[in-house]
Design a protein around this motif. Sequence first.
Motif, PDB file in Angstrom:
ATOM      1  N   ARG A  67      60.095  66.513  82.857  1.00 11.89           N
ATOM      2  CA  ARG A  67      58.824  67.067  82.413  1.00 11.89           C
ATOM      3  C   ARG A  67      58.409  66.441  81.085  1.00 11.89           C
ATOM      4  O   ARG A  67      59.250  66.059  80.278  1.00 11.89           O
ATOM      5  CB  ARG A  67      58.896  68.593  82.314  1.00 11.89           C
ATOM      6  CG  ARG A  67      59.133  69.205  83.681  1.00 11.89           C
ATOM      7  CD  ARG A  67      58.755  70.651  83.773  1.00 11.89           C
ATOM      8  NE  ARG A  67      58.879  71.080  85.160  1.00 11.89           N
ATOM      9  CZ  ARG A  67      57.915  71.024  86.064  1.00 11.89           C
ATOM     10  NH1 ARG A  67      56.716  70.578  85.722  1.00 11.89           N
ATOM     11  NH2 ARG A  67      58.113  71.410  87.296  1.00 11.89           N
ATOM     12  N   ILE A  68      57.120  66.325  80.922  1.00 12.85           N
ATOM     13  CA  ILE A  68      56.554  65.788  79.691  1.00 12.85           C
ATOM     14  C   ILE A  68      55.491  66.761  79.173  1.00 12.85           C
ATOM     15  O   ILE A  68      54.911  67.531  79.944  1.00 12.85           O
ATOM     16  CB  ILE A  68      55.921  64.398  79.905  1.00 12.85           C
ATOM     17  CG1 ILE A  68      54.804  64.467  80.954  1.00 12.85           C
ATOM     18  CG2 ILE A  68      56.974  63.377  80.306  1.00 12.85           C
ATOM     19  CD1 ILE A  68      54.016  63.193  81.110  1.00 12.85           C
ATOM     20  N   ILE A  69      55.254  66.738  77.864  1.00 11.59           N
ATOM     21  CA  ILE A  69      54.147  67.488  77.264  1.00 11.59           C
ATOM     22  C   ILE A  69      53.099  66.461  76.852  1.00 11.59           C
ATOM     23  O   ILE A  69      53.421  65.474  76.178  1.00 11.59           O
ATOM     24  CB  ILE A  69      54.615  68.306  76.051  1.00 11.59           C
ATOM     25  CG1 ILE A  69      55.689  69.320  76.476  1.00 11.59           C
ATOM     26  CG2 ILE A  69      53.437  69.046  75.416  1.00 11.59           C
ATOM     27  CD1 ILE A  69      56.287  70.100  75.326  1.00 11.59           C
ATOM     28  N   THR A  70      51.882  66.686  77.275  1.00 17.78           N
ATOM     29  CA  THR A  70      50.868  65.650  77.077  1.00 17.78           C
ATOM     30  C   THR A  70      49.479  66.261  76.882  1.00 17.78           C
ATOM     31  O   THR A  70      49.226  67.411  77.251  1.00 17.78           O
ATOM     32  CB  THR A  70      50.864  64.679  78.284  1.00 17.78           C
ATOM     33  OG1 THR A  70      50.000  63.591  78.042  1.00 17.78           O
ATOM     34  CG2 THR A  70      50.436  65.397  79.551  1.00 17.78           C
ATOM     35  N   ALA A  71      48.602  65.472  76.291  1.00 15.98           N
ATOM     36  CA  ALA A  71      47.208  65.869  76.079  1.00 15.98           C
ATOM     37  C   ALA A  71      46.370  64.604  75.979  1.00 15.98           C
ATOM     38  O   ALA A  71      46.901  63.487  75.855  1.00 15.98           O
ATOM     39  CB  ALA A  71      47.066  66.704  74.805  1.00 15.98           C
ATOM     40  N   SER A  72      45.081  64.762  76.034  1.00 11.46           N
ATOM     41  CA  SER A  72      44.194  63.595  75.921  1.00 11.46           C
ATOM     42  C   SER A  72      44.035  63.190  74.458  1.00 11.46           C
ATOM     43  O   SER A  72      44.138  64.023  73.552  1.00 11.46           O
ATOM     44  CB  SER A  72      42.819  63.913  76.513  1.00 11.46           C
ATOM     45  OG  SER A  72      42.122  64.805  75.662  1.00 11.46           O
ATOM     46  N   PRO A  73      43.770  61.908  74.185  1.00  8.02           N
ATOM     47  CA  PRO A  73      43.497  61.475  72.803  1.00  8.02           C
ATOM     48  C   PRO A  73      42.317  62.233  72.187  1.00  8.02           C
ATOM     49  O   PRO A  73      42.319  62.536  70.988  1.00  8.02           O
ATOM     50  CB  PRO A  73      43.187  59.984  72.961  1.00  8.02           C
ATOM     51  CG  PRO A  73      43.859  59.581  74.231  1.00  8.02           C
ATOM     52  CD  PRO A  73      43.771  60.775  75.124  1.00  8.02           C
ATOM     53  N   GLU A  74      41.319  62.568  73.002  1.00 10.00           N
ATOM     54  CA  GLU A  74      40.139  63.275  72.498  1.00 10.00           C
ATOM     55  C   GLU A  74      40.522  64.680  72.014  1.00 10.00           C
ATOM     56  O   GLU A  74      40.067  65.133  70.957  1.00 10.00           O
ATOM     57  CB  GLU A  74      39.067  63.368  73.587  1.00 10.00           C
ATOM     58  CG  GLU A  74      38.423  62.047  73.978  1.00 10.00           C
ATOM     59  CD  GLU A  74      39.320  61.189  74.875  1.00 10.00           C
ATOM     60  OE1 GLU A  74      39.039  59.980  75.002  1.00 10.00           O
ATOM     61  OE2 GLU A  74      40.312  61.721  75.434  1.00 10.00           O
ATOM     62  N   TYR A  75      41.352  65.367  72.787  1.00 11.33           N
ATOM     63  CA  TYR A  75      41.783  66.709  72.382  1.00 11.33           C
ATOM     64  C   TYR A  75      42.568  66.648  71.077  1.00 11.33           C
ATOM     65  O   TYR A  75      42.339  67.443  70.157  1.00 11.33           O
ATOM     66  CB  TYR A  75      42.639  67.343  73.480  1.00 11.33           C
ATOM     67  CG  TYR A  75      43.244  68.679  73.079  1.00 11.33           C
ATOM     68  CD1 TYR A  75      42.565  69.866  73.307  1.00 11.33           C
ATOM     69  CD2 TYR A  75      44.484  68.742  72.438  1.00 11.33           C
ATOM     70  CE1 TYR A  75      43.096  71.094  72.912  1.00 11.33           C
ATOM     71  CE2 TYR A  75      45.022  69.955  72.036  1.00 11.33           C
ATOM     72  CZ  TYR A  75      44.324  71.129  72.277  1.00 11.33           C
ATOM     73  OH  TYR A  75      44.852  72.329  71.872  1.00 11.33           O
ATOM     74  N   LEU A  76      43.484  65.694  70.982  1.00  9.40           N
ATOM     75  CA  LEU A  76      44.319  65.580  69.781  1.00  9.40           C
ATOM     76  C   LEU A  76      43.490  65.173  68.564  1.00  9.40           C
ATOM     77  O   LEU A  76      43.749  65.617  67.439  1.00  9.40           O
ATOM     78  CB  LEU A  76      45.445  64.585  70.031  1.00  9.40           C
ATOM     79  CG  LEU A  76      46.422  64.969  71.163  1.00  9.40           C
ATOM     80  CD1 LEU A  76      47.435  63.861  71.392  1.00  9.40           C
ATOM     81  CD2 LEU A  76      47.125  66.280  70.841  1.00  9.40           C
TER      82      LEU A  76
END
Length: 299
Positions: free
Chosen positions: A163-172
């Motif tokens: 499993r990985i934790i991830t988000a979009s560059p825009e959100y970050l």
Amino acid sequence: MPVTDDLETFVRTVDLGSFAAVAEERGLTPSAVSKIISRIEDRLGVKLLHRTTRRLVLTQEGETYVVHARRILAAIEAAEAEVTSSRGRPRGHIRVNTGTAFAKHRLIPLLPAFTERYPEITIDLSVSDRRIDAIAEQIDITVRVGPLGDSPLIARRIGTVHRIITASPEYLARLGTPQSIEDLGQHNCLVLAGFARLAEWPLRDAAGERRLVRVKGSLTCDSADALLDLAVRGYGIVRLGDFLGEEGLVDGRLVRVLDHCHDSDPQPITALMLPGRQSLPRVRAFVEYLADGLKGSTA
């Protein structure tokens, strides 16, 4: 009529739910099918089916008998297939079930090449995130991602998911990149519904102790694929199987976060097979091909 023919008739009666349907399939009359079932019951000295005007219902003895009947028929088919396998390539029909995310991101990309290699194997693929009864629905191969409960099915591990934790560059860029457990509490975390353990993310605190952190957010969903799409659109942070986020990470639509303190919690990808079916050449061919394909797609 041989005993195996009686067994086949009984099993198909259970599967189709009526004497008329079995009669049409096997070229008999409904009364002939009824007499076959009665003959089995007379031989055993027990009732296997309750007959009503609306449907047929298995008795307790019938439920036990049908499990053994399926195993006997599968063993006979496997023995015949083993003996005749030298005469040609694997052939026949297989029924496969898996969840939507695994189907889309792993299984479906492998199927065209499998069919090209084994043109005489046909596949009935059912895709659903509900837990099915593989024995009742006669699914030859059920692919499951994650821990397994007790089951009479034959299990073969064919891969591993991290499993990985991830988000979009825009959100970050908009809300900042979390660096710690405390930071995560300030973010919108997207959670897969229906799996309580997935609402607790395993992370290590400043002292290196592993903690299960219950996350919160504005949305839960029963589709991992939908959560992936939401994360790509900047809706929040998500924890999901690595094979779902693979494309987004490669093309830059997603960024991994908290890698330094996240426990990726490796879990098995398992092929579950009906007892006796694991010996069928067509089932073996599919499972081996899938295992090789998953090995080749591991990053």
